[in-house]
Design a protein around this motif. Structure first.
Motif, PDB file in Angstrom:
ATOM      1  N   SER A  58     -63.189 123.181  77.658  1.00 59.19           N
ATOM      2  CA  SER A  58     -62.124 122.643  76.809  1.00 59.19           C
ATOM      3  C   SER A  58     -61.129 123.730  76.425  1.00 59.19           C
ATOM      4  CB  SER A  58     -62.732 122.021  75.544  1.00 59.19           C
ATOM      5  OG  SER A  58     -63.571 120.936  75.871  1.00 59.19           O
ATOM      6  N   VAL A  59     -61.655 124.898  76.055  1.00 53.54           N
ATOM      7  CA  VAL A  59     -60.764 126.006  75.700  1.00 53.54           C
ATOM      8  C   VAL A  59     -60.028 126.498  76.937  1.00 53.54           C
ATOM      9  CG1 VAL A  59     -60.643 128.310  74.692  1.00 53.54           C
ATOM     10  CG2 VAL A  59     -62.291 126.660  73.810  1.00 53.54           C
ATOM     11  N   HIS A  60     -60.695 126.485  78.075  1.00 54.58           N
ATOM     12  CA  HIS A  60     -60.058 126.935  79.313  1.00 54.58           C
ATOM     13  C   HIS A  60     -58.860 126.068  79.657  1.00 54.58           C
ATOM     14  CE1 HIS A  60     -60.138 127.842  83.833  1.00 54.58           C
ATOM     15  NE2 HIS A  60     -59.757 128.937  83.228  1.00 54.58           N
ATOM     16  N   GLU A  61     -58.942 124.774  79.343  1.00 51.45           N
ATOM     17  CA  GLU A  61     -57.820 123.879  79.596  1.00 51.45           C
ATOM     18  C   GLU A  61     -56.613 124.265  78.745  1.00 51.45           C
ATOM     19  OE1 GLU A  61     -59.180 119.934  78.926  1.00 51.45           O
ATOM     20  OE2 GLU A  61     -60.513 119.909  80.668  1.00 51.45           O
ATOM     21  N   LEU A  62     -56.872 124.757  77.526  1.00 51.32           N
ATOM     22  CA  LEU A  62     -55.775 125.187  76.653  1.00 51.32           C
ATOM     23  C   LEU A  62     -55.110 126.457  77.171  1.00 51.32           C
ATOM     24  CD1 LEU A  62     -57.430 124.586  73.185  1.00 51.32           C
ATOM     25  CD2 LEU A  62     -55.716 123.173  74.292  1.00 51.32           C
ATOM     26  N   LEU A  63     -55.834 127.201  78.005  1.00 50.62           N
ATOM     27  CA  LEU A  63     -55.288 128.437  78.560  1.00 50.62           C
ATOM     28  C   LEU A  63     -54.562 128.202  79.882  1.00 50.62           C
ATOM     29  CD1 LEU A  63     -58.373 130.634  77.749  1.00 50.62           C
ATOM     30  CD2 LEU A  63     -56.069 131.050  76.898  1.00 50.62           C
ATOM     31  N   GLU A  64     -54.323 126.966  80.224  1.00 48.16           N
ATOM     32  CA  GLU A  64     -53.595 126.629  81.448  1.00 48.16           C
ATOM     33  C   GLU A  64     -52.101 126.583  81.164  1.00 48.16           C
ATOM     34  OE1 GLU A  64     -53.359 122.505  83.444  1.00 48.16           O
ATOM     35  OE2 GLU A  64     -55.002 123.516  84.490  1.00 48.16           O
ATOM     36  N   CYS A  65     -51.335 127.336  81.930  1.00 53.41           N
ATOM     37  CA  CYS A  65     -49.878 127.358  81.749  1.00 53.41           C
ATOM     38  C   CYS A  65     -49.297 125.989  82.114  1.00 53.41           C
ATOM     39  CB  CYS A  65     -49.260 128.447  82.620  1.00 53.41           C
ATOM     40  SG  CYS A  65     -47.443 128.459  82.610  1.00 53.41           S
ATOM     41  N   PRO A  66     -48.416 125.426  81.277  1.00 55.07           N
ATOM     42  CA  PRO A  66     -47.856 124.106  81.568  1.00 55.07           C
ATOM     43  C   PRO A  66     -46.875 124.093  82.736  1.00 55.07           C
ATOM     44  CG  PRO A  66     -46.799 125.035  79.634  1.00 55.07           C
ATOM     45  CD  PRO A  66     -47.924 125.963  79.982  1.00 55.07           C
ATOM     46  N   VAL A  67     -46.457 125.268  83.199  1.00 58.34           N
ATOM     47  CA  VAL A  67     -45.476 125.337  84.284  1.00 58.34           C
ATOM     48  C   VAL A  67     -46.166 125.546  85.634  1.00 58.34           C
ATOM     49  CG1 VAL A  67     -43.448 126.542  85.201  1.00 58.34           C
ATOM     50  CG2 VAL A  67     -43.686 126.181  82.734  1.00 58.34           C
ATOM     51  N   CYS A  68     -46.899 126.646  85.767  1.00 60.74           N
ATOM     52  CA  CYS A  68     -47.534 126.956  87.050  1.00 60.74           C
ATOM     53  C   CYS A  68     -48.959 126.416  87.152  1.00 60.74           C
ATOM     54  CB  CYS A  68     -47.546 128.459  87.286  1.00 60.74           C
ATOM     55  SG  CYS A  68     -48.551 129.387  86.091  1.00 60.74           S
ATOM     56  N   LEU A  69     -49.509 125.986  86.020  1.00 58.10           N
ATOM     57  CA  LEU A  69     -50.860 125.415  85.944  1.00 58.10           C
ATOM     58  C   LEU A  69     -51.951 126.436  86.238  1.00 58.10           C
ATOM     59  CD1 LEU A  69     -50.293 121.933  87.643  1.00 58.10           C
ATOM     60  CD2 LEU A  69     -50.033 122.558  85.228  1.00 58.10           C
ATOM     61  N   ASN A  70     -51.595 127.724  86.255  1.00 58.45           N
ATOM     62  CA  ASN A  70     -52.589 128.775  86.423  1.00 58.45           C
ATOM     63  C   ASN A  70     -53.102 129.225  85.064  1.00 58.45           C
ATOM     64  OD1 ASN A  70     -52.368 128.871  89.248  1.00 58.45           O
ATOM     65  ND2 ASN A  70     -50.584 130.211  89.122  1.00 58.45           N
ATOM     66  N   ALA A  71     -54.222 129.934  85.057  1.00 59.57           N
ATOM     67  CA  ALA A  71     -54.761 130.462  83.807  1.00 59.57           C
ATOM     68  C   ALA A  71     -53.819 131.524  83.244  1.00 59.57           C
ATOM     69  CB  ALA A  71     -56.148 131.049  84.045  1.00 59.57           C
ATOM     70  N   MET A  72     -53.657 131.522  81.926  1.00 58.06           N
ATOM     71  CA  MET A  72     -52.757 132.473  81.266  1.00 58.06           C
ATOM     72  C   MET A  72     -53.540 133.711  80.833  1.00 58.06           C
ATOM     73  SD  MET A  72     -50.223 130.081  78.954  1.00 58.06           S
ATOM     74  CE  MET A  72     -51.521 129.266  78.021  1.00 58.06           C
ATOM     75  N   TYR A  73     -52.907 134.880  81.012  1.00 65.25           N
ATOM     76  CA  TYR A  73     -53.471 136.147  80.589  1.00 65.25           C
ATOM     77  C   TYR A  73     -52.443 136.871  79.732  1.00 65.25           C
ATOM     78  CZ  TYR A  73     -57.036 135.222  84.072  1.00 65.25           C
ATOM     79  OH  TYR A  73     -58.061 134.646  84.780  1.00 65.25           O
ATOM     80  N   PRO A  74     -52.890 137.761  78.821  1.00 65.92           N
ATOM     81  CA  PRO A  74     -51.948 138.465  77.955  1.00 65.92           C
ATOM     82  C   PRO A  74     -50.868 139.183  78.755  1.00 65.92           C
ATOM     83  CG  PRO A  74     -54.187 138.820  77.214  1.00 65.92           C
ATOM     84  CD  PRO A  74     -54.287 138.125  78.535  1.00 65.92           C
ATOM     85  N   PRO A  75     -49.635 139.187  78.252  1.00 64.58           N
ATOM     86  CA  PRO A  75     -49.211 138.539  77.012  1.00 64.58           C
ATOM     87  C   PRO A  75     -48.973 137.032  77.191  1.00 64.58           C
ATOM     88  CG  PRO A  75     -47.347 139.652  78.014  1.00 64.58           C
ATOM     89  CD  PRO A  75     -48.539 139.967  78.878  1.00 64.58           C
ATOM     90  N   ILE A  76     -49.557 136.224  76.299  1.00 68.05           N
ATOM     91  CA  ILE A  76     -49.312 134.788  76.271  1.00 68.05           C
ATOM     92  C   ILE A  76     -48.221 134.522  75.248  1.00 68.05           C
ATOM     93  CG2 ILE A  76     -50.308 132.513  75.819  1.00 68.05           C
ATOM     94  CD1 ILE A  76     -53.041 133.661  76.567  1.00 68.05           C
TER      95      ILE A  76
END
Length: 329
Positions: free
Chosen positions: A74-92
């Motif tokens: 569930s938390v991993h889904e929140l870390l999905e970028c809404p544009v590229c749909l890849n996982a986000m890494y700092p800086p977010i």
């Protein structure tokens, strides 16, 4: 005793984030620091104002404890970028309404939030970055056999090198998008690409081209050899090395680089009392044929020399390449 509740320093982040993030971070029944622990059942609060909530928590029929994997997902889904749909890494990054976006996509949307169109500015979503740092997630290739559980920030590197990662089709004659394990790709090469399949560790191949001066880039049919319980791909193609037209031949191993290093091969071409010999280690098909070719890791023959080895009037390419594969002790 009620476990401590995580708090946020940025109220705007709370207002703009999906309620799922608030529940994951605010619920006392979930510990993100160690997701492998069994979820605990919370004792009902003593306060009368909170008694109704406590009753719901302790009612197994209404609220069964969530699994650690479900929480992490569930938390991993929140870390999905809404544009590229890849996982986000700092800086977010986040906008003033709390919508997040990865640092790669921020310039692509011209500093405008893709969700609400507000200006993004330079607001960091530190809370989400801290949540990500506490996560441990399974490798995305777990359905293929990988059992690794990884910290969020190590997951990407592991997956790029995971031995369970499917291989790309090694066929060089077209941009084939098929992926799979080695037995599947061997069948695919034989049935769909109609490649030449040979048993044995030595070979003798002849490459012919009637108009070599008119061809600057050409790829001959891939040949696959089966020996030592493994599969090897022999490539031969024409390309431009700077301003010079050349031919290159090289071998690739159908497996990982760590296994490829257990083998060596040699290629030889010659005629009229002259010969050229190349000896090397086959490259894994994890490296594309273009990457191997452009690194010049193989037998490279200038066109004029190839035509000299072809004999005759040098107007037709008739190049014979012999070679062998062996296993190192």
């Amino acid at each position: 005793m009620i476990p401590p509740v995580l708090s946020f320093s940025d109220e705007k982040f709370l207002e703009g984030q999906d309620s799922a993030l608030y529940q994951v971070m605010a619920s006392g029944s979930i510990y993100l620091d160690d997701m492998r622990l069994k979820p605990e059942v919370i004792d009902p609060p003593k306060s009368e104002d909170l008694m109704e909530v406590g009753e719901h928590v302790n009612n197994p029929d209404q609220h069964a404890p969530k699994s650690n994997l479900t929480v992490a997902s569930s938390v991993h889904e929140l870390l999905e970028c809404p544009v590229c749909l890849n996982a986000m890494y700092p800086p977010i990054h986040q906008c003033s309404n709390g919508h997040t976006i990865c640092s790669t996509c921020k310039p692509r949307v011209h500093n405008r939030c893709p969700t609400c169109r507000h200006e993004l500015g330079n607001i960091r979503c530190l809370a989400l970055e801290k949540v990500a740092a506490s996560l441990e997630l399974p490798c995305k290739y777990h359905t293929l056999g990988c059992s690794s559980i990884l910290p969020y920030f190590s997951k990407l590197k592991h997956e790029s090198q995971c031995t369970f990662k499917p291989y790309n089709c090694p066929y060089a004659g077209s941009e084939c998008t098929v992926v799979g394990d080695i037995p599947f790709l061997v069948s695919h090469l034989k049935d769909d690409h109609k490649v030449d399949m040979h048993n044995g560790s030595s070979f003798n191949h002849r490459y012919v081209k009637s108009n070599p001066h008119e061809v600057e880039n050409a790829t001959w049919m891939l040949t696959v050899f089966s020996c030592f319980g493994q599969y090897f791909c022999l490539h031969f193609e024409a390309f431009q090395l700077g301003m010079s037209p050349v031919y290159v031949a090289f071998l690739r191993f159908m497996g990982d680089d760590s296994e490829a290093k257990n083998y060596s091969y040699s290629l030889e071409v010659g005629a009229n009392g002259r010969k050229m010999i190349w000896q090397g280690v086959p490259r894994s098909i994890r490296d594309s044929h273009r990457k191997v070719r452009d690194s010049y890791d193989g037998l490279i023959i200038q066109r004029n020399m190839a035509l000299f080895f072809s004999g005759g009037d040098r107007k037709e390419l008739k190049l014979r390449i012999t070679g062998k594969i062996w296993k190192e002790n």
